[in-house]
Scaffold this motif. Structure first.
Motif, mmCIF file in Angstrom:
data_model
loop_
_atom_site.group_PDB
_atom_site.id
_atom_site.type_symbol
_atom_site.label_atom_id
_atom_site.label_comp_id
_atom_site.label_asym_id
_atom_site.label_seq_id
_atom_site.Cartn_x
_atom_site.Cartn_y
_atom_site.Cartn_z
ATOM 1 N N GLU A 181 -7.756 0.237 4.452
ATOM 2 C CA GLU A 181 -7.003 0.370 3.216
ATOM 3 C C GLU A 181 -7.465 1.611 2.439
ATOM 4 O OE1 GLU A 181 -7.519 -2.810 0.174
ATOM 5 O OE2 GLU A 181 -5.335 -2.892 0.217
ATOM 6 N N ARG B 157 0.836 -1.212 0.000
ATOM 7 C CA ARG B 157 0.000 0.000 0.000
ATOM 8 C C ARG B 157 0.861 1.249 0.000
ATOM 9 N NH1 ARG B 157 -3.740 -2.256 4.845
ATOM 10 N NH2 ARG B 157 -5.153 -3.538 3.604
ATOM 11 N N LEU C 242 -5.258 5.009 1.384
ATOM 12 C CA LEU C 242 -4.926 5.272 -0.013
ATOM 13 C C LEU C 242 -5.692 6.444 -0.619
ATOM 14 C CD1 LEU C 242 -4.708 1.638 -1.415
ATOM 15 C CD2 LEU C 242 -2.827 3.171 -0.829
#
Lengths: 275, 350
Positions: free
Chosen positions: B194, B171, B198
């Motif tokens: 996540e 990531r 991001l």
């Protein structure tokens, strides 16, 4: 150290579990059924008759004709059948189930009927036959006719094997290829075809063997030049079964040679290498 | 930078989404079946919408009114999927080279090595993808996608099949790659953590609709619906009735609880739903005047202990740091002012 399940034996050596015995039994039964008639039939042959039959078949040029036409027919089947298989595996179009069923048609109708249908299409007194004849292309009683008859009966084997092979290719590989800017034909040649290749190759010996053994349609379309199955039939008519049967041995040997070559080359028996 | 407005259907599923961003990193987050992957397939050109428009910068990929529908191979989008991205019959270098845009003709080797170095796999060109770890494979897939000089990167749960510690590195490396290559990113995930890491723009999808969009911090702090609350970890979702207003807060009564909730009050004085993060539920001595709960389950968690309580008819979860109570204990429950937030029940927005 006793509970090691099926991984017994020497340390570090993995033993795979064998096939369950009912499966092996079924397999043995079928192989026996397939092989035993050959054993009895061929055992009854007189060695001099075998030698004579081989000489006769060779003299008639039947071995060469059979090998050449079966190979030509297989090439045609691959060149036209692989694209058809891809279309059937990937494209969506109206009437797809019908085309899918049509591919099996040569398996359903007796080859003799297939031969009649080919004659009705390419015979010298048909429009297409006359048109071809005027351009010096003879179909009936010519190698071209033999190849046509063989393509007719052998095509389904390759098309079905190839279609299954294409269907087993993960569609995301093709999607990624498109996304990388590769148009459909490039994607077919560089992604789908290489991934389906092992499965397609499994169909090639099938098609070749079916072409080699082809008799019914061939004898209708092209009695000459003589292929091995036709030669066998001619011998049977002229001299009876004892004289004809050794010719079958030639076919068996030829077929076995091709299967052996195919297996040694790693063709056949492979699943599409995708994991 | 990216403007999407789509109506599409597949079988009985209907997708109707619109979102736009001037930022580089957009994340589509939502439960499975929300329409995330279908949205991505519409962007990549593998699914043709019924109506709408997709534009990346000045380039229109799809516009039903102007009859524009670029085929996938003309869209120049880099696609990375959870698996089955790398071509198994090509080497690592072959895979990256397969994606190379025409401008790199004659400089293929150098470019492939540059891209492999960018994803931390220098010297891997001759290897076979089958011999790589899951994380390495996804790095090669990223290099392959970047090789086509894409105008947009589309990543569909690319790290879901990778071990957790590796996933975290991937990531972070993805963030660096997107900045280094200056390529806009659409990332699909069901994992809010996540997504939070991001996203510059977060779009929450459910049932084929956008139910909330904004910056990750904004969505996390102000979930609009019960489903978003669930997603961002405000997992106590409690239905009650409006009992009045207290300044800008709405007083909601639910069983023995009485909370001052922030957020848009529902019209009238009827039912209201609010959410509370487990970490915001305070437990204390079972004194008079505060709601009393019975501890029904105690689950050790990373960092805090999850304590499940019965408070009247309600079930509440509290995240407790320090010594947790035991099952069967009676505890006083306190939800501080401002910890509760009004949300809409998702059925109401259908």
């Amino acid at each position: 150290m006793s509970e090691r399940g099926w991984q017994s034996g020497a340390p570090g050596v993995r033993r795979r579990p064998g096939a369950p015995w009912p499966l092996s039994l079924a397999g043995v039964l079928l192989v026996a059924y397939l092989v035993v008639p050959f054993v009895f039939g061929l055992a009854s042959l007189d060695p001099t008759a075998i030698a004579g039959a081989i000489r006769g078949a060779a003299a008639a040029g039947a071995v060469g004709v059979s090998v050449m036409t079966a190979t030509a027919a297989t090439l045609i089947v691959v060149v036209l059948g692989v694209p058809l298989a891809y279309v059937l595996a990937r494209a969506e179009f109206v009437g797809k189930p019908i085309v899918n069923a049509l591919v099996y048609l040569p398996l359903v109708i007796p080859p003799l009927v297939g031969g009649v249908l080919l004659l009705d299409t390419f015979g010298p007194y048909t429009p297409l036959g006359a048109w071809l004849g005027a351009r010096g292309v003879t179909i009936t009683d010519a190698p071209a006719g033999i190849v046509l008859a063989q393509v007719f009966v052998a095509a389904p084997y390759l098309v079905v094997a190839s279609r299954v092979a294409f269907e087993a290719v993960e569609p995301s590989f093709e999607q990624v290829s498109y996304a990388l800017g590769r148009p459909p034909l490039v994607t077919f040649l560089r992604v789908s075809l290489p991934l389906a290749w092992p499965g397609i190759l499994a169909g090639v010996p099938l098609a070749w063997l079916r072409a080699l053994g082809e008799f019914g349609a061939t004898i209708m379309v092209a009695y000459h030049p003589t292929t091995l199955p036709v030669y066998l039939f001619v011998q049977f008519g002229a001299q009876g079964l004892r004289e004809a049967l050794p010719v079958a041995l030639v076919l068996v040997v030829l077929g076995a040679a091709v299967v052996a070559v195919a297996q040694a080359a790693g063709l056949g028996g492979h699943r599409p290498g995708v994991s | 930078m990216l403007a999407v407005d789509l109506r599409a259907r597949r079988g009985s599923f209907r997708l109707e989404v619109a979102f736009a961003t001037e930022r580089r990193r957009l994340v589509l987050v939502g439960p499975s079946g929300a329409g995330k992957t279908m949205t991505l397939m519409c962007l990549a050109g593998f699914h043709t919408p019924e109506r709408g428009r997709v534009a990346v910068g000045e380039t229109v990929l799809y516009d039903d009114r102007r009859r524009i529908n670029l085929p996938p191979w003309r869209r120049r989008v880099g696609l990375v999927l959870q698996s089955y991205t790398l071509l198994p019959h090509l080497s690592v270098g072959g895979n990256v080279a397969y994606g190379l845009a025409r401008v790199w003709r004659g400089r293929e080797r150098v470019r492939v090595e540059t891209l492999l170095a960018a994803v931390g796999l220098s010297g891997y060109a001759e290897r076979s993808p089958g011999g790589l770890s899951g994380g390495q494979r996804q790095r090669v897939a990223l290099a392959q996608a970047l090789a086509s000089d894409p105008r947009l990167l589309l990543l569909d749960e690319p790290f879901s099949a990778v071990d957790a510690p590796v996933r975290e590195r991937l990531r972070r490396d993805l963030l660096a790659l997107v900045d280094a290559f200056q390529v806009p990113l659409v990332f699909v995930t069901h994992d809010f953590g996540e997504a939070y890491l991001l996203a510059e723009t977060l779009v929450v999808l459910a049932g084929g609709r956008v139910i909330q969009a904004g910056t990750p911090a904004d969505v996390a702090a102000r979930p609009r619906t019960a489903l978003v609350a669930q997603l961002v970890g405000a997992s106590n979702i409690i239905a009650g009735t409006v009992a009045g207003l207290a300044g800008t807060a709405t007083v909601v009564r639910a069983g023995p609880l009485r909370v001052r909730a922030r957020g848009d009050p529902p019209g009238g004085g009827g039912p209201a739903t609010f959410c509370v993060r487990p970490a915001d539920v305070r437990l204390g001595a079972p004194t008079n005047g505060r709601p009393i709960g019975t501890v029904t389950r105690v689950l050790p968690r990373d960092g805090a202990t999850s304590v499940v309580l019965s408070v009247g008819e309600l079930t509440l979860e509290a995240a407790v740091r320090g010594r947790p109570p035991a099952v069967g204990d009676l505890v006083g429950v306190d939800i501080p002012d401002g910890a509760a937030r009004l949300v809409v029940q998702d059925a109401a927005i259908e």
